[in-house]
Design an enzyme around this catalytic site. Structure first.
Site: not given
Length: 364
Positions: A41, A68, A159
């Site tokens: 990310s 992401h 995540d």
């Protein structure tokens, strides 16, 4: 410590009865090459360039990457493909994958692994993200089991933690970037906190470990026996799982639906019947963001009410000034006064038990 930093031994093989030496690490049948899953990310672009750039061009494993990016245009395939190593491209729905290629989740699509092929879906966001890391890891672990290698790199929130847990449960190898090196250490720290990670390494060490793992697994070493647990849900059967738990007394920040609670080891997840999924930490941040937006909406409505009253007061005829003062003017002042407590609520400091604060739903 629950994880290792040394790259010369592999706990995953030791769990299966081997010595743990890297030379015999995680033996698999040659017909089933390894699948490498990488999630990143915030700070992930440079981390991925560094990691992929250190991999050999003849690496005989398929690489799957989720970064992401939301619905924004992505140049990541070009950035990684220009490193003169493994070719890279955005994944295509239904595409057959092969070793020696990098497949990247395209904007606004989850990437799911099926036997021998890739499936793309615009399913519900997970942990505020689409593409999200967890669907990739979860699906690959359920299909390829001990042939999976999961890697978590720099990123905000958590995540990928649940997905890495699934990889570990399936007998795969789990690797996490050293949080000290990560641009944003939240995702690596979360993975280390909730998963008994096999290796915690800097980027250079991760590239070396992946190379050694893949080369060891393509030898004629005996196969490690692994059966996919029956409780591991396939991606196309996830909807049925959501009806099996008792709802908790909180609602989904995305759709307002009732949430159900699920435990993955010590990690807690909440999911609504549509399919939005949150860890407790992301849920806390999402609840606060929903609260903040509701207060901002109320403030906007009050400000607009005050502006309407002001315009009507200015429009009034001179012979109607008394009426203006007692009605439009009073309503304007009332709207301004009632907006102040809301403004005070927004500017106060809030306690965030997760320790990560609140992020916007567009950052990661």
């Amino acid at each position: 410590m629950r994880y290792r930093r040394e790259p010369d031994r592999c706990p995953a093989l030791a769990r299966q009865g081997g010595t743990g030496d890297a030379g015999e690490c995680c033996p698999l049948v040659k017909q089933e090459p390894s699948v490498i899953l990488i999630g990143a990310s915030a700070g992930g672009v440079e981390a991925l360039r560094t990691l992929v750039g250190a991999l050999p061009a003849d690496l005989s494993a398929a690489l799957f990457i989720v970064l992401h990016i939301g619905s924004h245009k992505s140049e990541l395939p070009w950035l990684l493909g220009s490193l003169d190593g493994l070719p890279a491209s955005h994944a295509i729905d239904g595409e057959l994958f092969e070793p020696g290629h990098i497949y990247i989740a395209p904007p606004d699509h989850h990437m799911v692994i099926e036997p021998g092929r890739i499936s793309l879906t615009k399913g519900p966001r997970e942990n505020w993200a689409r593409p999200a890391i967890d669907p990739l890891f979860r699906s690959a672990a359920s299909v390829y089991g001990a042939n999976t290698i999961g890697v978590i790199l720099t990123g905000a929130l958590n995540d990928g933690t649940a997905g890495l847990y699934e990889v570990a449960q399936a007998g795969g190898v789990t690797i996490v970037q050293d949080p000290v090196e990560a641009v944003n250490p939240s995702m690596p720290r979360s993975a280390l906190a909730y998963v008994a990670v096999d290796h915690c390494l800097p980027l250079a060490g991760i590239a070396e470990m992946l190379t050694r793992l893949v080369r060891a697994r393509t030898t004629d070493a005996p196969q490690a026996v692994f059966e996919i647990p029956q409780e591991q849900p396939q991606e196309d059967a996830m909807a049925a799982e959501f009806t099996q738990n008792i709802p908790v007394a909180v609602t989904c920040p995305d759709c307002g639906g009732a949430l159900r609670r699920k435990e993955l080891g010590t990690l807690t997840q909440f999911a609504c019947h549509i399919g939005h999924i949150y860890t407790a930490e992301v849920m806390l941040a999402a609840q606060f963001l929903t609260l903040e937006r509701s207060i901002e909406t109320a403030m906007r409505s009050l400000d607009e009410r005050a502006e309407l009253c002001r315009q009507m007061a200015e429009k009034a005829r001179p012979d109607d000034l008394d009426h203006v003062e007692t009605s439009w003017g009073a309503a304007m002042r009332q709207a301004h006064e009632r907006a102040e407590p809301l403004r005070d609520i927004l500017t106060r400091e809030w306690i965030h038990p997760d320790g990560i604060g609140v992020i916007s739903d567009t950052s990661s």
